[in-house]
Design a protein around this motif. Structure first.
Motif, mmCIF file in Angstrom:
data_model
loop_
_atom_site.group_PDB
_atom_site.id
_atom_site.type_symbol
_atom_site.label_atom_id
_atom_site.label_comp_id
_atom_site.label_asym_id
_atom_site.label_seq_id
_atom_site.Cartn_x
_atom_site.Cartn_y
_atom_site.Cartn_z
ATOM 1 N N ASP A 1 -4.372 13.612 -10.446
ATOM 2 C CA ASP A 1 -4.329 13.071 -9.085
ATOM 3 C C ASP A 1 -3.024 12.321 -8.869
ATOM 4 O O ASP A 1 -2.672 11.453 -9.657
ATOM 5 N N LEU A 2 -2.347 12.694 -7.829
ATOM 6 C CA LEU A 2 -1.097 12.001 -7.471
ATOM 7 C C LEU A 2 -1.189 11.483 -6.046
ATOM 8 O O LEU A 2 -2.115 11.805 -5.320
ATOM 9 N N TYR A 3 -0.188 10.683 -5.678
ATOM 10 C CA TYR A 3 -0.092 10.222 -4.291
ATOM 11 C C TYR A 3 1.271 10.595 -3.732
ATOM 12 O O TYR A 3 2.256 10.645 -4.471
ATOM 13 N N LEU A 4 1.304 10.861 -2.445
ATOM 14 C CA LEU A 4 2.604 10.931 -1.768
ATOM 15 C C LEU A 4 3.021 9.479 -1.561
ATOM 16 O O LEU A 4 2.225 8.673 -1.085
ATOM 17 N N ARG A 5 4.252 9.136 -1.903
ATOM 18 C CA ARG A 5 4.634 7.717 -1.866
ATOM 19 C C ARG A 5 4.461 7.112 -0.457
ATOM 20 O O ARG A 5 4.891 7.718 0.532
ATOM 21 N N PRO A 6 3.849 5.941 -0.365
ATOM 22 C CA PRO A 6 3.700 5.283 0.931
ATOM 23 C C PRO A 6 4.883 4.377 1.264
ATOM 24 O O PRO A 6 4.945 3.812 2.355
ATOM 25 N N GLU A 7 5.798 4.212 0.314
ATOM 26 C CA GLU A 7 7.037 3.453 0.573
ATOM 27 C C GLU A 7 8.053 3.925 -0.456
ATOM 28 O O GLU A 7 7.692 4.442 -1.518
ATOM 29 N N THR A 8 9.327 3.779 -0.135
ATOM 30 C CA THR A 8 10.350 4.254 -1.073
ATOM 31 C C THR A 8 10.657 3.195 -2.136
ATOM 32 O O THR A 8 11.234 3.507 -3.174
ATOM 33 N N GLN B 1 -12.465 -1.477 4.827
ATOM 34 C CA GLN B 1 -11.077 -1.204 4.431
ATOM 35 C C GLN B 1 -10.864 0.282 4.202
ATOM 36 O O GLN B 1 -11.721 0.971 3.673
ATOM 37 N N PHE B 2 -9.702 0.769 4.607
ATOM 38 C CA PHE B 2 -9.381 2.189 4.498
ATOM 39 C C PHE B 2 -8.027 2.318 3.816
ATOM 40 O O PHE B 2 -7.043 1.728 4.271
ATOM 41 N N ASN B 3 -7.974 3.047 2.687
ATOM 42 C CA ASN B 3 -6.706 3.180 1.961
ATOM 43 C C ASN B 3 -5.810 4.215 2.633
ATOM 44 O O ASN B 3 -6.245 5.316 2.985
ATOM 45 N N LEU B 4 -4.552 3.833 2.832
ATOM 46 C CA LEU B 4 -3.638 4.657 3.634
ATOM 47 C C LEU B 4 -2.882 5.714 2.831
ATOM 48 O O LEU B 4 -2.112 6.475 3.397
ATOM 49 N N MET B 5 -3.086 5.744 1.500
ATOM 50 C CA MET B 5 -2.291 6.701 0.721
ATOM 51 C C MET B 5 -2.857 8.114 0.799
ATOM 52 O O MET B 5 -4.067 8.324 0.745
ATOM 53 N N GLY C 1 14.517 7.828 2.508
ATOM 54 C CA GLY C 1 13.685 8.982 2.194
ATOM 55 C C GLY C 1 12.317 8.912 2.839
ATOM 56 O O GLY C 1 11.930 7.908 3.428
ATOM 57 N N LYS C 2 11.593 10.022 2.699
ATOM 58 C CA LYS C 2 10.281 10.154 3.332
ATOM 59 C C LYS C 2 9.237 9.262 2.673
ATOM 60 O O LYS C 2 9.260 9.049 1.460
ATOM 61 N N ALA C 3 8.340 8.752 3.502
ATOM 62 C CA ALA C 3 7.156 8.045 3.031
ATOM 63 C C ALA C 3 5.975 8.563 3.852
ATOM 64 O O ALA C 3 6.169 9.096 4.956
ATOM 65 N N PHE C 4 4.787 8.420 3.300
ATOM 66 C CA PHE C 4 3.596 9.009 3.941
ATOM 67 C C PHE C 4 2.486 7.978 4.014
ATOM 68 O O PHE C 4 2.196 7.303 3.023
ATOM 69 N N ARG C 5 1.885 7.849 5.177
ATOM 70 C CA ARG C 5 0.739 6.940 5.318
ATOM 71 C C ARG C 5 -0.293 7.587 6.222
ATOM 72 O O ARG C 5 0.042 8.069 7.300
ATOM 73 N N ASN C 6 -1.529 7.544 5.762
ATOM 74 C CA ASN C 6 -2.609 8.131 6.552
ATOM 75 C C ASN C 6 -3.053 7.100 7.593
ATOM 76 O O ASN C 6 -4.132 6.520 7.488
ATOM 77 N N GLU C 7 -2.213 6.875 8.571
ATOM 78 C CA GLU C 7 -2.447 5.822 9.570
ATOM 79 C C GLU C 7 -3.741 6.070 10.340
ATOM 80 O O GLU C 7 -4.056 7.205 10.696
ATOM 81 N N ILE C 8 -4.493 5.004 10.561
ATOM 82 C CA ILE C 8 -5.765 5.137 11.284
ATOM 83 C C ILE C 8 -5.533 5.416 12.757
ATOM 84 O O ILE C 8 -6.116 6.322 13.334
ATOM 85 N N VAL C 9 -4.691 4.593 13.363
ATOM 86 C CA VAL C 9 -4.386 4.851 14.771
ATOM 87 C C VAL C 9 -3.007 5.466 14.849
ATOM 88 O O VAL C 9 -2.028 4.834 14.483
ATOM 89 N N ALA C 10 -2.979 6.675 15.311
ATOM 90 C CA ALA C 10 -1.705 7.341 15.483
ATOM 91 C C ALA C 10 -1.428 7.374 16.971
ATOM 92 O O ALA C 10 -2.120 8.034 17.719
#
Ligand code: ATP
Length: 503
Positions: free
Chosen positions: A209-216, A191-195, A243-252
């Motif tokens: 430690d903060l996160y960029l929101r992965p959903e609004t 498993q890989f966390n996308l935040m 608004g913007k959301a951020f996800r460290n997607e595995i396959v781009a």
């Protein structure tokens, strides 16, 4: 198909819709910039959504919450522990994939095989073809469909049970190979966390430690009571946000379909417990109608009801769109129960309840959400709009048939020649129109070439000023889709545009 998709991507760049981010440094993977026309289209889609969701519903209001939130938000929402995708590496090629996407792609290939059989039979039987009967009896089609269902069902079950070993076994049993190299030498699935993490504060030891929101959505949940009280909202009511959301997607891949930085348009609708499924059905229908109102073809949408539900949901469906690479999720409608508000109550120690005067009691509302990706909607519009059209004289023209209400530029104002006072008249027309519409001026090249340029850029109308204009104050107005021209008085232009491009 792939060819069309390639054309969409290159057209998006050539006509100032989408650029790769930091392109002079060779870009950043799965990050894109919206260009001069793209930003207009994006704003128009957002406004069209906002109007129909917020302004057209007296019980829905909007907010604009910050991207950065207190880190406990993401503990409560479950994202720290569970916002993950199953990852697998190929040992030989060192390429990284989403295990579930590899399996879904395999299933999609089976579906394509089934579609091929259906197409063949359609051709053979003509009008006498009964598709329902065919797909339920033709042995190969039945097998392809059954196999698909079995594979996807087994994957969903394994993922739900966190049985990642079985996901790997499934990949091996199906003989899925690395799409780039054909190697079948896979690592374990993990498993890989996308935040995306970031830090708040200047000194390393005191940083938080903060996160960029992965959903609004969470910005809405934590503000639920503030909005309910200050807006004196009564259940059922909704809160909307874009608004913007951020996800460290595995396959781009697939251009702006799956980005690492993207924009969402979400609405959380708060309802009485027990009434959520009624509202879930209501919002499924209402959101589909919104899509159909744009006229991009009823056949290009379908619902996909989820069998495997996220930990917070008791019903979920996607509205899928027929992208150039097949039907894929464009929007999600989820019945999220009281999962989020309850979790925030627990973690914050604050009550997030509504006093229902009719029932004379307090409760934590249930939530039905609609969540659409603005960038995916943009891709849907652009890929659906791009056409290479055969003309009567045998030539082809490239035209972007973007729904007029969404088009970046509503009209191009073209003086036939650069002299005889025609540019001055054009400028006066622009001075009037620009209060209400985004319009452009173009005087370069022969007028036919200018028409083609505007067709390809997606401009619904071209207004041409010629010598007759000086005599009787009329201009020609040319329609992008029909290419028909009409002569109208200058004073009628604004009304004429209003009919087609306003919403
Ligand atoms: P997918 O299964 O495609 O990863 P998801 O089910 O994770 O999407 P949600 O979390 O339901 O997506 O997000 C709601 C909407 O946000 C999606 O329907 C999609 O339109 C959009 N979206 C999600 N992830 C991305 C992304 N990486 N890039 C662009 N849009 C996205």
């Amino acid at each position: 198909n792939e060819d069309h998709f390639k054309k969409v991507v290159s057209h998006a760049k050539e006509y100032g819709y989408v650029f790769a981010s930091s392109e002079i440094y060779d870009g950043l993977s799965a990050v894109y910039d919206y260009a001069q026309n793209g930003v207009e289209l994006k704003n128009n889609i957002r406004n069209y959504w906002w109007r129909s969701m917020v302004h057209m519903h007296q019980n829905i209001v909007g907010i604009d919450a910050a991207i950065l939130m207190h880190p406990t938000t993401w503990k409560a929402s479950g994202h720290v522990d569970a916002f993950t995708d199953p990852l697998i590496d190929n040992k030989d090629s060192k390429k990284r994939y989403r295990a579930d996407v590899l399996i879904e792609d395999y299933a999609e290939k089976l579906e394509q095989k089934a579609q091929k059989e259906i197409k063949k039979a359609k051709k053979r039987f003509g009008d006498a073809f009964d598709e329902t009967q065919f797909v339920s009896t033709h042995p190969r089609v039945v097998r392809y469909r059954e196999e698909q269902k079995e594979i996807l069902g087994r994957m969903a079950k394994s993922l739900a049970a966190e049985d990642l070993k079985d996901v790997k076994t499934l990949i091996e049993e199906l003989g899925i190979a690395c799409p780039e190299t054909g190697s079948k030498n896979w690592t374990e699935v993990r498993q890989f966390n996308l935040m995306f993490g970031t830090k708040l504060g200047a000194s390393a030891e005191h940083a938080t430690d903060l996160y960029l929101r992965p959903e609004t959505a969470q910005g809405i949940f934590v503000n639920f009571l503030n909005v309910q009280k200050t807006g004196r909202m009564k259940i059922p009511f909704g809160i909307a946000q874009t608004g913007k959301a951020f996800r460290n997607e595995i396959v781009a891949r697939q251009f702006i379909f799956r980005m690492r930085e993207f924009e969402q348009m979400e609405m959380q609708f708060f309802v009485r417990p027990g009434e959520e499924l009624k509202w879930y059905e209501y919002w499924k229908e209402t959101r589909l109608k919104w899509h159909l109102s744009l006229g991009m073809g009823e056949e290009n949408y379908r619902f996909h009801d989820h069998e495997k539900l996220a930990h917070y949901a008791n019903a979920a469906a996607d509205i899928e769109f027929n992208f150039p690479f097949g039907f894929k999720e464009l929007e999600g409608i989820h019945s999220r129960t009281d999962f989020d508000l309850k979790a925030h109550e627990e973690y914050s120690g604050k009550k997030l309840q509504f006093f229902d005067p009719e029932l004379n009691k307090n409760y934590v509302p249930y939530v039905v959400e609609t969540s659409i990706g603005l960038d995916r909607m943009f891709l849907a519009v652009l890929s659906n709009a791009l056409e290479e059209e055969e003309l009567e004289d045998g030539k082809t023209r490239t035209v972007l048939k973007i729904p007029a209400i969404l088009a970046p530029t509503k009209a191009a104002i073209l003086p036939l020649v650069k002299k005889d006072g025609l540019p001055e008249i054009a400028e006066k027309i622009i001075e009037d129109l620009q209060w209400d519409y985004n319009v452009v001026y173009d005087e370069k090249d022969a007028v036919g070439r200018r028409y083609r340029r505007q067709d390809a850029a997606g401009t619904p109308f071209c207004i041409t000023i010629d010598h007759q204009t000086k005599e009787d104050n009329t201009v020609t107005i040319r329609d992008r889709d029909s290419m028909e021209q009409e002569r109208i008085d200058i004073s009628e232009i604004s009304e004429k545009l209003k009919k087609s491009v306003s919403f």
